[in-house]
Design a protein around this motif. Structure first.
Motif, PDB file in Angstrom:
ATOM      1  N   ASP A  36      67.579  81.037   8.003  1.00 48.17           N
ATOM      2  CA  ASP A  36      68.208  81.880   7.603  1.00 48.17           C
ATOM      3  C   ASP A  36      68.879  82.697   7.933  1.00 48.17           C
ATOM      4  OD1 ASP A  36      69.896  83.218   5.195  1.00 48.17           O
ATOM      5  OD2 ASP A  36      68.691  83.589   4.069  1.00 48.17           O
ATOM      6  N   VAL A  37      69.587  81.654   8.806  1.00 54.59           N
ATOM      7  CA  VAL A  37      71.054  82.826  10.038  1.00 54.59           C
ATOM      8  C   VAL A  37      72.461  82.101   9.305  1.00 54.59           C
ATOM      9  CG1 VAL A  37      69.585  83.749  11.980  1.00 54.59           C
ATOM     10  CG2 VAL A  37      70.510  81.344  11.920  1.00 54.59           C
ATOM     11  N   LYS A  38      73.381  82.969   9.924  1.00 56.37           N
ATOM     12  CA  LYS A  38      74.104  82.206  10.356  1.00 56.37           C
ATOM     13  C   LYS A  38      75.082  82.358  11.783  1.00 56.37           C
ATOM     14  CE  LYS A  38      75.549  83.540   5.201  1.00 56.37           C
ATOM     15  NZ  LYS A  38      75.221  82.232   4.935  1.00 56.37           N
ATOM     16  N   ALA A  39      74.171  81.350  12.242  1.00 58.14           N
ATOM     17  CA  ALA A  39      75.247  81.374  13.654  1.00 58.14           C
ATOM     18  C   ALA A  39      76.735  81.100  13.960  1.00 58.14           C
ATOM     19  CB  ALA A  39      74.619  80.583  14.402  1.00 58.14           C
ATOM     20  N   PRO A  40      77.271  80.751  15.208  1.00 59.59           N
ATOM     21  CA  PRO A  40      78.715  80.724  15.584  1.00 59.59           C
ATOM     22  C   PRO A  40      78.324  78.924  15.434  1.00 59.59           C
ATOM     23  CG  PRO A  40      78.264  81.875  16.909  1.00 59.59           C
ATOM     24  CD  PRO A  40      76.991  82.441  15.671  1.00 59.59           C
ATOM     25  N   ALA A  41      79.147  78.510  15.274  1.00 58.55           N
ATOM     26  CA  ALA A  41      79.303  76.810  15.580  1.00 58.55           C
ATOM     27  C   ALA A  41      79.568  76.416  17.320  1.00 58.55           C
ATOM     28  CB  ALA A  41      79.979  75.700  14.762  1.00 58.55           C
ATOM     29  N   LEU A  63      73.108  79.266  28.893  1.00 59.37           N
ATOM     30  CA  LEU A  63      73.833  78.131  27.536  1.00 59.37           C
ATOM     31  C   LEU A  63      74.521  77.706  28.554  1.00 59.37           C
ATOM     32  CD1 LEU A  63      75.553  81.399  25.236  1.00 59.37           C
ATOM     33  CD2 LEU A  63      73.018  80.145  25.221  1.00 59.37           C
ATOM     34  N   SER A  64      74.331  76.490  28.518  1.00 57.12           N
ATOM     35  CA  SER A  64      74.923  74.800  28.450  1.00 57.12           C
ATOM     36  C   SER A  64      76.458  75.104  28.451  1.00 57.12           C
ATOM     37  CB  SER A  64      74.693  73.683  28.570  1.00 57.12           C
ATOM     38  OG  SER A  64      74.790  73.851  27.125  1.00 57.12           O
ATOM     39  N   PRO A  65      77.617  74.401  28.889  1.00 52.45           N
ATOM     40  CA  PRO A  65      78.666  74.661  29.253  1.00 52.45           C
ATOM     41  C   PRO A  65      79.441  74.143  27.439  1.00 52.45           C
ATOM     42  CG  PRO A  65      78.256  73.131  30.926  1.00 52.45           C
ATOM     43  CD  PRO A  65      76.864  73.757  30.234  1.00 52.45           C
ATOM     44  N   ARG A  66      78.702  73.031  26.531  1.00 52.92           N
ATOM     45  CA  ARG A  66      79.192  73.437  25.648  1.00 52.92           C
ATOM     46  C   ARG A  66      78.408  74.233  24.061  1.00 52.92           C
ATOM     47  NH1 ARG A  66      79.536  66.702  24.043  1.00 52.92           N
ATOM     48  NH2 ARG A  66      80.461  66.222  26.705  1.00 52.92           N
ATOM     49  N   LEU A  67      77.456  75.250  24.826  1.00 52.53           N
ATOM     50  CA  LEU A  67      77.408  76.162  23.850  1.00 52.53           C
ATOM     51  C   LEU A  67      77.937  77.714  24.370  1.00 52.53           C
ATOM     52  CD1 LEU A  67      73.463  75.754  23.197  1.00 52.53           C
ATOM     53  CD2 LEU A  67      75.240  74.913  21.572  1.00 52.53           C
ATOM     54  N   ARG A  68      78.647  77.570  25.226  1.00 52.01           N
ATOM     55  CA  ARG A  68      79.164  78.699  26.335  1.00 52.01           C
ATOM     56  C   ARG A  68      80.430  79.266  25.555  1.00 52.01           C
ATOM     57  NH1 ARG A  68      79.407  76.955  31.883  1.00 52.01           N
ATOM     58  NH2 ARG A  68      77.414  76.732  32.052  1.00 52.01           N
ATOM     59  N   ASP A  69      80.531  79.845  24.520  1.00 53.68           N
ATOM     60  CA  ASP A  69      81.204  79.292  23.541  1.00 53.68           C
ATOM     61  C   ASP A  69      81.627  81.662  23.539  1.00 53.68           C
ATOM     62  OD1 ASP A  69      82.740  80.788  20.651  1.00 53.68           O
ATOM     63  OD2 ASP A  69      83.414  78.662  21.241  1.00 53.68           O
ATOM     64  N   GLU A  70      82.124  82.046  23.875  1.00 56.17           N
ATOM     65  CA  GLU A  70      82.807  83.640  23.427  1.00 56.17           C
ATOM     66  C   GLU A  70      81.884  84.212  22.572  1.00 56.17           C
ATOM     67  OE1 GLU A  70      86.200  86.947  23.090  1.00 56.17           O
ATOM     68  OE2 GLU A  70      86.385  85.710  24.508  1.00 56.17           O
ATOM     69  N   ARG A  71      81.978  83.587  20.896  1.00 59.06           N
ATOM     70  CA  ARG A  71      81.022  83.803  20.397  1.00 59.06           C
ATOM     71  C   ARG A  71      80.115  83.553  19.634  1.00 59.06           C
ATOM     72  NH1 ARG A  71      82.930  80.189  15.470  1.00 59.06           N
ATOM     73  NH2 ARG A  71      82.465  79.297  17.806  1.00 59.06           N
ATOM     74  N   ILE A  72      79.779  82.748  20.329  1.00 63.18           N
ATOM     75  CA  ILE A  72      78.014  82.430  20.671  1.00 63.18           C
ATOM     76  C   ILE A  72      77.345  83.492  21.891  1.00 63.18           C
ATOM     77  CG2 ILE A  72      76.015  81.190  21.931  1.00 63.18           C
ATOM     78  CD1 ILE A  72      77.711  78.467  21.374  1.00 63.18           C
ATOM     79  N   VAL A  73      78.015  83.467  22.724  1.00 63.62           N
ATOM     80  CA  VAL A  73      77.876  85.133  23.803  1.00 63.62           C
ATOM     81  C   VAL A  73      77.946  86.431  23.477  1.00 63.62           C
ATOM     82  CG1 VAL A  73      78.822  86.278  25.928  1.00 63.62           C
ATOM     83  CG2 VAL A  73      78.332  83.820  25.592  1.00 63.62           C
ATOM     84  N   HIS A  74      78.251  86.771  21.969  1.00 68.97           N
ATOM     85  CA  HIS A  74      78.376  87.923  21.493  1.00 68.97           C
ATOM     86  C   HIS A  74      77.607  88.230  20.140  1.00 68.97           C
ATOM     87  CE1 HIS A  74      80.158  91.300  19.603  1.00 68.97           C
ATOM     88  NE2 HIS A  74      80.160  90.844  18.182  1.00 68.97           N
ATOM     89  N   TYR A  75      76.789  86.893  19.210  1.00 71.56           N
ATOM     90  CA  TYR A  75      75.968  86.822  18.850  1.00 71.56           C
ATOM     91  C   TYR A  75      74.805  86.941  19.430  1.00 71.56           C
ATOM     92  CZ  TYR A  75      73.383  84.690  15.416  1.00 71.56           C
ATOM     93  OH  TYR A  75      72.806  84.381  14.368  1.00 71.56           O
TER      94      TYR A  75
END
Length: 196
Positions: A36-41, A63-75
């Motif tokens: 029950d989390v709301k993670a960035p896609a 994080l692999s390149p497809r997951l190296r998104d600024e929102r995921i890093v911040h999350y």
């Protein structure tokens, strides 16, 4: 959608920890995980739950390149406090997708015979699980366990078999699908099955 970590962190992280430990103790057995989390896609809630449960300020993450998104890093920094590293071999946890794996699993942190716990855990986001393409055997498996993962080819399983040959050093792998987890720790032997 508002991004957030666990709605009830003490309870939900305990449930996630149990699912992860069950997956590690019973290689190839798919476990339900109520994340029950709301993670960035494109970070899946199941993979996010693994990160929020097992990672903290002392566990470097790659994080692999497809997951190296600024929102995921911040999350991950905000909710887990996890430091992000530039090279996969410097990470204790490596998060990737099935289509975006590190080029060589043997380059990830393998641990040492004195400190095998200093190895990496590879968390792979996958679409789901399929009838067995490999047979697993070893601790936690009675007889043999047929196991398959959408999007992972024979080259990956060959690398995982080589990983097992280095036991007690080597990496552990956790597969995170929507609402489900499975794992193949380094102690698990892997045998390729003939294609039908």
């Amino acid at each position: 959608m508002t991004e957030r970590g666990f709605a009830d962190a003490p309870v939900q992280s305990a449930h996630a920890f149990r699912a992860i430990m069950q997956a590690m103790a019973r290689p190839g057995r798919v476990q339900a995980i109520d994340a029950d989390v709301k993670a960035p896609a494109p970070l899946l809630p199941s993979a996010a739950a693994v990160a929020l449960t097992l990672c903290d300020f002392q566990t470097p993450v790659w994080l692999s390149p497809r997951l190296r998104d600024e929102r995921i890093v911040h999350y991950l920094r905000f909710h887990a406090g996890a430091p992000l590293v530039a090279e996969p071999q410097a990470a204790q946890f490596v998060f990737a997708t099935a289509a975006d794996l590190p080029p060589r699993l043997g380059l990830l942190a393998q641990g040492t015979h004195e400190y095998p716990d200093r190895s990496a855990t590879l968390v792979i986001q996958v679409a789901g699980f399929v009838p067995g393409s490999v047979e697993l055997s070893g601790p936690g498996i009675r007889g043999g366990e047929r196991f398959g993962v959408v999007g992972l080819d024979e080259a990956f399983w060959t690398a995982m078999a080589e990983n097992h040959a280095r036991f007690p050093v080597g990496i552990d792998a956790i597969f995170a699908a929507p609402g489900k987890l499975a794992a193949v720790p380094r102690s698990t032997a892997i045998r390729m099955l003939e294609s039908a």
